[in-house]
Design a protein around this motif. Structure first.
Motif, mmCIF file in Angstrom:
data_model
loop_
_atom_site.group_PDB
_atom_site.id
_atom_site.type_symbol
_atom_site.label_atom_id
_atom_site.label_comp_id
_atom_site.label_asym_id
_atom_site.label_seq_id
_atom_site.Cartn_x
_atom_site.Cartn_y
_atom_site.Cartn_z
ATOM 1 N N ARG A 1 0.841 -1.192 0.000
ATOM 2 C CA ARG A 1 0.000 0.000 0.000
ATOM 3 C C ARG A 1 0.882 1.251 0.000
ATOM 4 O O ARG A 1 2.027 1.207 0.473
ATOM 5 C CB ARG A 1 -0.900 0.018 1.238
ATOM 6 C CG ARG A 1 -1.912 -1.117 1.312
ATOM 7 C CD ARG A 1 -2.738 -0.983 2.589
ATOM 8 N NE ARG A 1 -1.878 -1.039 3.782
ATOM 9 C CZ ARG A 1 -2.210 -0.543 4.970
ATOM 10 N NH1 ARG A 1 -3.384 0.082 5.121
ATOM 11 N NH2 ARG A 1 -1.393 -0.653 5.999
ATOM 12 N N THR B 1 2.546 1.970 3.281
ATOM 13 C CA THR B 1 3.681 1.100 3.586
ATOM 14 C C THR B 1 4.938 1.583 2.863
ATOM 15 O O THR B 1 6.030 1.613 3.446
ATOM 16 C CB THR B 1 3.366 -0.343 3.180
ATOM 17 O OG1 THR B 1 2.181 -0.783 3.861
ATOM 18 C CG2 THR B 1 4.512 -1.278 3.517
ATOM 19 N N PHE C 1 4.339 0.152 -7.938
ATOM 20 C CA PHE C 1 2.915 0.399 -7.690
ATOM 21 C C PHE C 1 2.280 1.083 -8.900
ATOM 22 O O PHE C 1 1.218 0.666 -9.389
ATOM 23 C CB PHE C 1 2.763 1.255 -6.434
ATOM 24 C CG PHE C 1 1.340 1.607 -6.099
ATOM 25 C CD1 PHE C 1 0.501 0.693 -5.484
ATOM 26 C CD2 PHE C 1 0.853 2.869 -6.388
ATOM 27 C CE1 PHE C 1 -0.816 1.012 -5.174
ATOM 28 C CE2 PHE C 1 -0.463 3.210 -6.087
ATOM 29 C CZ PHE C 1 -1.294 2.282 -5.473
ATOM 30 N N ARG D 1 -6.446 -0.317 -7.944
ATOM 31 C CA ARG D 1 -5.759 0.114 -6.734
ATOM 32 C C ARG D 1 -5.071 1.454 -6.944
ATOM 33 O O ARG D 1 -5.095 2.330 -6.058
ATOM 34 C CB ARG D 1 -4.722 -0.931 -6.304
ATOM 35 C CG ARG D 1 -5.295 -2.229 -5.743
ATOM 36 C CD ARG D 1 -4.165 -3.154 -5.303
ATOM 37 N NE ARG D 1 -3.346 -2.512 -4.272
ATOM 38 C CZ ARG D 1 -2.014 -2.594 -4.214
ATOM 39 N NH1 ARG D 1 -1.351 -3.282 -5.129
ATOM 40 N NH2 ARG D 1 -1.350 -1.998 -3.243
ATOM 41 N N SER E 1 -5.961 5.160 -5.177
ATOM 42 C CA SER E 1 -4.981 5.920 -4.402
ATOM 43 C C SER E 1 -4.985 7.400 -4.773
ATOM 44 O O SER E 1 -4.427 8.228 -4.037
ATOM 45 C CB SER E 1 -3.578 5.341 -4.610
ATOM 46 O OG SER E 1 -3.054 5.683 -5.884
ATOM 47 N N GLY F 1 -1.988 8.623 0.020
ATOM 48 C CA GLY F 1 -2.277 8.503 -1.406
ATOM 49 C C GLY F 1 -1.790 9.725 -2.151
ATOM 50 O O GLY F 1 -0.807 10.366 -1.756
#
Length: 314
Positions: free
Chosen positions: A26, A29, A88, A96, A100, A248
């Motif tokens: 995430r 993280t 990411f 996802r 974000s 985010g």
């Protein structure tokens, strides 16, 4: 001959494996990891620390040493976060990545231009996470951007796939690429330009960037003159969990400084740099200050000119 991979190939495999691993994490993280690694980079990466410190002294002379040192450390944390977030942005499930992105400011600037039948040139400086910006733009608009292959050639397919996966068209940084940008703008599409990347000696002029001359590309006024495109600055700002939302990003589109539309390349270049300055003001720590923005100097340009003149008249 040994069939063992060259160091660059092995390095590419390790980097790709790390990106794939981090793509499952995430954003919060990844940010926590960056906060732990950033101080180590500041301490042990002498080149990044030195360039960052020099740039901040030039740009913010009014800051005392303590404030500049704190900004330098914060900047390297954000640069570390950007590197960790590449997997990411390029490999995580698109839903996802989209989730974000918690807010988009200024989208109407793009929508209005396209409604008028005009293309949009997005100035995308090295701020926040520009790969998240590329993701959002290519997911929501027909989008074309120039692309230069990485130094580690084995990473090229992975990076290209990551940047193109939402529909972006990548074109080379040469005359063919410029022609592709012109065609896209004439179709009322969006194109991306890196406004703070130093061009070669034939592709720019000196214009003030935070009150000091910086060699700045002149592609923008050429594109504007031939297409009447709208110019905006676009960034993906990293939003901290403490700002009332989960960790985010938020996208910002800002109207460019009006000087970018000037036919004089030097004036237009100053408008480009002023537009970048306005984006940096959103959060100076999120700009990539370790880039040698002032590498070329007017004195060096004059020396080159004098040398060519000497050769011509020998």
């Amino acid at each position: 001959m040994s069939d063992r991979p060259y160091p660059s190939a092995l390095q590419a495999r390790l980097i790709a494996a790390l990106w794939r691993l981090l793509s499952h994490a995430r954003p919060i993280t990844l940010w926590r990891l960056a906060r732990r690694l950033g101080p180590l980079i500041y301490r042990f990466s002498a080149r990044e620390r030195k360039v960052t410190d020099i740039n901040l002294r030039e740009v913010y002379p009014q800051f005392d040493d303590t404030r500049r040192a704190r900004l330098a450390r914060d900047s390297l944390r954000h640069s570390t976060a950007t590197m960790l977030e590449l997997g990411f942005a390029w490999m995580a499930d698109p839903a996802r990545v989209e989730a974000s992105i918690q807010a988009v400011h200024g989208r109407e600037l793009l929508d209005e231009a396209r409604a008028e039948g005009r293309g949009v040139i997005v100035l995308a400086p090295h701020f926040g996470n520009w790969e998240v910006l590329n993701f959002w733009l290519s997911a929501h608009f027909p989008f074309t951007a120039m692309y230069e292959p990485p130094k580690i050639a084995e990473l090229d397919p992975l990076i290209r796939q990551g940047r193109e996966r939402m529909g972006a068209a990548l074109v080379p940084t040469n005359s063919r690429g410029v022609a592709a940008l012109l065609k896209a703008l004439r179709r009322s599409e969006a194109v991306g330009i890196l406004p703070d990347q130093e061009p070669d000696w034939r592709g720019g002029v000196f214009a003030d960037f935070f009150h000091r001359p910086a060699y700045t590309g002149t592609l923008l006024p050429k594109l504007v003159a031939r297409t009447q495109a709208r110019v905006v600055t676009g960034v993906a700002r990293r939003r901290q969990a403490g700002e009332g939302q989960p960790q985010g990003f938020e996208i910002h589109f800002l109207a460019a400084d009006e000087r970018v539309y000037d036919a004089d390349e030097a004036i237009a270049a100053r408008g480009v740099n002023a537009s970048v300055e306005a984006a940096i003001a959103l959060d100076p720590a999120q700009y990539q200050w370790e880039y040698k923005r002032y590498r070329k100097t007017p004195e060096e340009q004059q020396q080159r000119s004098d040398y060519r003149r000497h050769r011509l008249y020998r």
